[in-house]
Motif scaffolding. Structure first.
Motif, PDB file in Angstrom:
ATOM      1  N   LEU A 185       1.382  -1.063  -0.002  1.00 25.77           N
ATOM      2  CA  LEU A 185      -0.270  -0.658  -0.295  1.00 25.77           C
ATOM      3  C   LEU A 185       1.082   1.269   0.108  1.00 25.77           C
ATOM      4  CD1 LEU A 185      -2.750   1.468   0.688  1.00 25.77           C
ATOM      5  CD2 LEU A 185      -2.267   1.269   2.519  1.00 25.77           C
ATOM      6  N   SER A 186       0.605   2.729  -0.976  1.00 25.04           N
ATOM      7  CA  SER A 186       1.600   3.347  -1.217  1.00 25.04           C
ATOM      8  C   SER A 186       1.465   4.357   0.155  1.00 25.04           C
ATOM      9  CB  SER A 186       0.826   3.980  -1.834  1.00 25.04           C
ATOM     10  OG  SER A 186      -0.509   4.941  -1.542  1.00 25.04           O
ATOM     11  N   ASN A 187       2.594   5.187   0.472  1.00 25.58           N
ATOM     12  CA  ASN A 187       2.800   5.495   1.646  1.00 25.58           C
ATOM     13  C   ASN A 187       1.410   6.553   1.384  1.00 25.58           C
ATOM     14  OD1 ASN A 187       5.623   4.424   3.282  1.00 25.58           O
ATOM     15  ND2 ASN A 187       6.416   4.845   1.207  1.00 25.58           N
ATOM     16  N   GLN A 188       1.935   7.372   0.787  1.00 25.64           N
ATOM     17  CA  GLN A 188       0.327   8.464   1.045  1.00 25.64           C
ATOM     18  C   GLN A 188      -0.778   8.251   1.042  1.00 25.64           C
ATOM     19  OE1 GLN A 188       2.591   8.088  -1.440  1.00 25.64           O
ATOM     20  NE2 GLN A 188       3.041   9.621  -2.755  1.00 25.64           N
ATOM     21  N   ALA A 189      -1.644   6.885   0.909  1.00 25.13           N
ATOM     22  CA  ALA A 189      -3.004   6.074   1.002  1.00 25.13           C
ATOM     23  C   ALA A 189      -2.430   5.314   2.401  1.00 25.13           C
ATOM     24  CB  ALA A 189      -2.534   4.721   0.388  1.00 25.13           C
ATOM     25  N   LYS A 190      -1.320   5.744   3.240  1.00 27.75           N
ATOM     26  CA  LYS A 190      -1.196   4.805   4.277  1.00 27.75           C
ATOM     27  C   LYS A 190      -1.696   5.430   5.283  1.00 27.75           C
ATOM     28  CE  LYS A 190       2.626   4.785   6.144  1.00 27.75           C
ATOM     29  NZ  LYS A 190       4.398   4.634   5.829  1.00 27.75           N
ATOM     30  N   GLU A 195      -5.224   9.473   8.908  1.00 26.26           N
ATOM     31  CA  GLU A 195      -5.982  10.684   9.339  1.00 26.26           C
ATOM     32  C   GLU A 195      -7.102  10.718   9.745  1.00 26.26           C
ATOM     33  OE1 GLU A 195      -4.596  14.075   6.143  1.00 26.26           O
ATOM     34  OE2 GLU A 195      -2.881  13.485   6.261  1.00 26.26           O
ATOM     35  N   LEU A 196      -7.566   9.780   7.945  1.00 23.92           N
ATOM     36  CA  LEU A 196      -9.063   9.261   8.547  1.00 23.92           C
ATOM     37  C   LEU A 196      -9.494   8.580   9.967  1.00 23.92           C
ATOM     38  CD1 LEU A 196      -9.681   8.002   4.697  1.00 23.92           C
ATOM     39  CD2 LEU A 196     -11.250  10.002   5.722  1.00 23.92           C
ATOM     40  N   GLY A 200     -11.959   9.982  13.214  1.00 21.07           N
ATOM     41  CA  GLY A 200     -12.778   9.179  13.468  1.00 21.07           C
ATOM     42  C   GLY A 200     -14.303   8.892  12.258  1.00 21.07           C
ATOM     43  N   LEU A 201     -13.219   8.505  11.228  1.00 20.16           N
ATOM     44  CA  LEU A 201     -14.156   8.747  10.191  1.00 20.16           C
ATOM     45  C   LEU A 201     -13.988   7.242   9.810  1.00 20.16           C
ATOM     46  CD1 LEU A 201     -13.176  11.446   7.883  1.00 20.16           C
ATOM     47  CD2 LEU A 201     -15.356  11.320   8.826  1.00 20.16           C
ATOM     48  N   VAL A 202     -12.698   6.763   9.516  1.00 15.72           N
ATOM     49  CA  VAL A 202     -13.042   4.984  10.016  1.00 15.72           C
ATOM     50  C   VAL A 202     -12.419   4.622  11.010  1.00 15.72           C
ATOM     51  CG1 VAL A 202     -12.034   5.080   7.784  1.00 15.72           C
ATOM     52  CG2 VAL A 202     -10.446   4.845   9.805  1.00 15.72           C
ATOM     53  N   GLY A 203     -13.098   2.599  11.141  1.00 13.75           N
ATOM     54  CA  GLY A 203     -12.674   2.755  12.775  1.00 13.75           C
ATOM     55  C   GLY A 203     -11.210   1.509  12.864  1.00 13.75           C
ATOM     56  N   ARG A 204     -10.946   1.019  13.779  1.00  9.62           N
ATOM     57  CA  ARG A 204      -9.469  -0.167  13.412  1.00  9.62           C
ATOM     58  C   ARG A 204      -9.543  -1.062  12.894  1.00  9.62           C
ATOM     59  NH1 ARG A 204      -5.405  -0.921  17.576  1.00  9.62           N
ATOM     60  NH2 ARG A 204      -4.790  -3.146  17.858  1.00  9.62           N
ATOM     61  N   MET A 208      -6.108  -1.628  11.057  1.00 12.22           N
ATOM     62  CA  MET A 208      -5.372  -2.425  10.649  1.00 12.22           C
ATOM     63  C   MET A 208      -4.922  -3.185   9.534  1.00 12.22           C
ATOM     64  SD  MET A 208      -3.625  -4.107  12.094  1.00 12.22           S
ATOM     65  CE  MET A 208      -3.935  -4.167  14.408  1.00 12.22           C
ATOM     66  N   ILE A 209      -6.519  -3.261   7.879  1.00 11.65           N
ATOM     67  CA  ILE A 209      -6.063  -3.637   6.915  1.00 11.65           C
ATOM     68  C   ILE A 209      -5.236  -2.742   6.375  1.00 11.65           C
ATOM     69  CG2 ILE A 209      -7.156  -3.706   5.041  1.00 11.65           C
ATOM     70  CD1 ILE A 209      -9.522  -4.999   6.323  1.00 11.65           C
ATOM     71  N   ALA A 210      -5.500  -1.347   5.990  1.00 12.79           N
ATOM     72  CA  ALA A 210      -4.288  -0.436   5.553  1.00 12.79           C
ATOM     73  C   ALA A 210      -2.572  -0.756   5.785  1.00 12.79           C
ATOM     74  CB  ALA A 210      -4.629   1.166   5.901  1.00 12.79           C
TER      75      ALA A 210
END
Length: 604
Positions: A185-190, A195-196, A200-204, A208-210
């Motif tokens: 996974l790209s460093n930018q996507a990580k 940040e998300l 609080g826009l995504v969960g743990r 963890m998947i990312a």
């Protein structure tokens, strides 16, 4: 040679003259002794080689064949070091093939900062460097070796191995890397996922998947942090087999390069070129490393580590030297976090070889230096390959493999290396601006003062941070709590900056190679726990961080500032309360450590 590089080199030589002369005198005396198995008593020799096969005993004792010591940082907690598990057998086999013998002289500890980020164990991280140096010395103290191979890659491990090796400067040494993991996974996507999660826009589970897609296999992490900066610097110093830095751990080329390290080491021994590491690493080589760091936008950790490395070789450098070189050295590479590419893409674009060729051709590097390769530094501008089952090197094409990642010296991304020294009534600090937007190079805003990373994170989570402000995170220096990296601050500060607020960070702690788009004045010296100026800052004080002018100021009336008392070290951070996860074992280091600009050294 560019005038600015020559000038900085000359003043380092002059400043270091007496210390360097004393160092060279010491290693010359050690080099003039008879070899270990001839010099030591029979019982000493018998103990040293008791476990060797009989044929090896004959080789090393009777035939006086070269004997190699191996220092390894292998463990499989660090993805970058997991491949080292098979290296001793491979290197021993190659040593036998070359008529030499090899023993694993010792192992050194190697912790993963990615695991300990934001945890109590991170307080041991910086001190692990000097612990590694001491462990290296313990391994080599058996004193029966004619040369040494150093197995290590990551953050504190390479500087620690190098410091330890330089204290055995009479021995030739070669460093043996293991390479980066494949791109995930790209460093930018990580970074975006972090940040998300912070918002609080995504969960743990999603986070963890990312994270698992980014860190997914053997090898170094793929961003250009301290670990990969280490490898760039070792190439520039000529301490690798040329081009070894960024070949994948399980590429067929990796084994050939690893075997070549034995041949290179043997050629550096007295019966060959007689090039011990203490003479190889001279003032020009240290400057070459500094230039390579600045030209690639490497980790700010090396403004601490390479001061200590230089000191181990009897050489004295400081942040003014780095700043003056940065002003003159162009930025030739864009690798995350100061670009979008990862190290595998950097390698594909020409990697260290292309950068070093540009710097050499343009006069930014000293060419007249010793290296592990007999052809000198020019050999490090070529790339290795396997042809007809033999290791060969080729010149790179003239044009960059990707001008968005590596540019020529006459068309750089920036005319300067992106590192600035900041001075003022808040002390001396450094800032890496290569990834900071131009409109954020000057921040003037009220202070928000925190005595720990956790305090800032709690304040953010409570919704208490908004508007323009400069976060002062103090009591994070070497003597306070071991100077942990403060990576956990990057996502919330990035989110706040993304909302349009003008924010910055000022700290006596570290941010490492992960410091990015948020302006961060780091390594502030003297540190707050030593009575440094950060201990005087109060909430609401107007601060100014000016990376253009190179200043870091509290805009407080001088009389008020001078009369203000420094805040004390919080009781929970005192040595009396530094318990848990072994932190109490490092109390002596906290008491004796020098300041960040002096290398955060715990030894004389």
């Amino acid at each position: 040679m560019k005038a600015a590089v020559a000038e900085v080199t000359a003043r380092i030589v002059a400043r270091s003259a007496s210390r360097r002369a004393a160092y060279l005198s010491r290693i010359d005396k050690l080099a003039q002794r008879p070899r270990g198995s001839d010099r030591m008593g029979c019982a000493n020799v018998a103990h040293a080689f008791a476990a060797l096969p009989g044929t090896d005993k004959i080789r090393v004792v009777e035939e006086r064949s070269p004997h190699i010591g191996l220092i390894t940082a292998y463990n499989d907690m660090l993805s970058a070091h997991q491949p080292y598990e098979s290296y001793p057998a491979l290197l021993r086999h190659e040593a036998h093939h070359q008529g030499a013998t090899l023993q694993v002289a010792g192992g050194v500890p190697a912790m993963c900062d990615g695991v300990t980020q934001g945890q109590p164990g991170m307080e041991l991280s910086l001190f692990s460097r000097d612990t590694i140096a001491m462990a290296t010395a313990i391994g080599l103290s058996h004193d029966v070796f004619d040369g040494a191979l150093m197995l290590g890659v990551c953050d504190k491990i390479v500087p620690g191995l190098l410091i330890g090796a330089l204290h055995f400067g009479h021995l030739p040494c070669v460093f043996v890397p293991a390479g980066p993991m494949g791109s995930g996974l790209s460093n930018q996507a990580k970074g975006k996922m972090r940040e998300l999660y912070t918002q609080g826009l995504v969960g743990r589970e999603e986070l963890m998947i990312a994270e698992s897609a980014a860190y997914h296999g053997p090898g170094t992490c793929t961003f250009y942090g301290t670990a990969n900066s280490n490898q760039m610097l070792l190439e520039a110093m000529g301490l690798h087999v040329p081009g070894a830095a960024f070949v994948h751990p399980y590429d067929e080329l990796r084994e050939a390069l690893t075997r070549e390290s034995v041949r290179s080491l043997l050629a550096m021994m007295p019966r060959g070129r007689n090039l011990p590491i203490g003479k190889l690493v001279d003032e020009k080589v240290i400057v070459n490393a500094m230039v390579a760091l600045l030209a690639t936008g490497g980790s700010t950790n090396h403004l601490i580590h390479w001061v200590a490395v230089a000191r181990a070789a009897g050489i004295q450098i400081d942040w003014t030297d780095f700043a003056d070189l940065s002003a003159a050295v162009p930025l030739l590479a864009r690798v995350y976090p100061n670009g979008s590419a990862d190290v595998n893409q950097f390698q594909a674009a020409g990697g260290p070889g292309r950068v070093l060729r540009e710097l050499l051709d343009a006069g930014y590097l000293h060419a007249d230096v010793g290296t592990a390769n007999a052809e000198g530094l020019r050999a490090y501008t070529r790339v290795p390959a396997i042809e007809n089952e033999h290791l060969v090197w080729h010149d790179l094409p003239q044009a960059s493999g990707d001008p968005a990642i590596i540019r020529p010296a006459d068309e750089p991304f920036s005319a300067s290396g992106g590192l600035k020294l900041l001075t003022g009534n808040l002390g001396r600090a450094v800032i890496k601006i290569s990834a900071v937007p131009d409109d954020r190079h000057v921040i003037e805003a009220p202070a928000r003062v925190f005595d720990s990373q956790e305090a800032l994170l709690d304040s953010y989570a409570a919704g208490e941070l908004s508007g323009d402000f400069i976060a002062v995170v103090r009591f994070q220096g070497p003597s306070a709590n071991g100077m942990p990296e403060l990576h956990k601050l990057t996502p919330p500060m990035s989110v706040l900056q993304g909302k349009g607020f003008k924010v910055a960070l000022v700290t006596d702690g570290r941010m490492s190679g992960a410091s990015g788009k948020v302006p961060a004045a780091i390594h502030v010296s003297p540190e707050a726990s030593a009575g440094g100026p950060l201990a005087k800052v109060r909430d609401g004080d107007l601060l100014r961080l000016d990376a253009v002018a190179g200043t870091l100021e509290a805009l407080v009336d001088a009389a008020v500032w001078d009369a203000r008392e420094a805040a004390p070290l919080p009781p929970e951070q005192s040595l009396d309360n530094a318990f848990g996860l072994g932190r109490e074992l490092f109390g002596g280091m906290r008491r004796n450590v020098t300041c960040a600009e002096e290398g955060a050294c715990t030894w004389l």
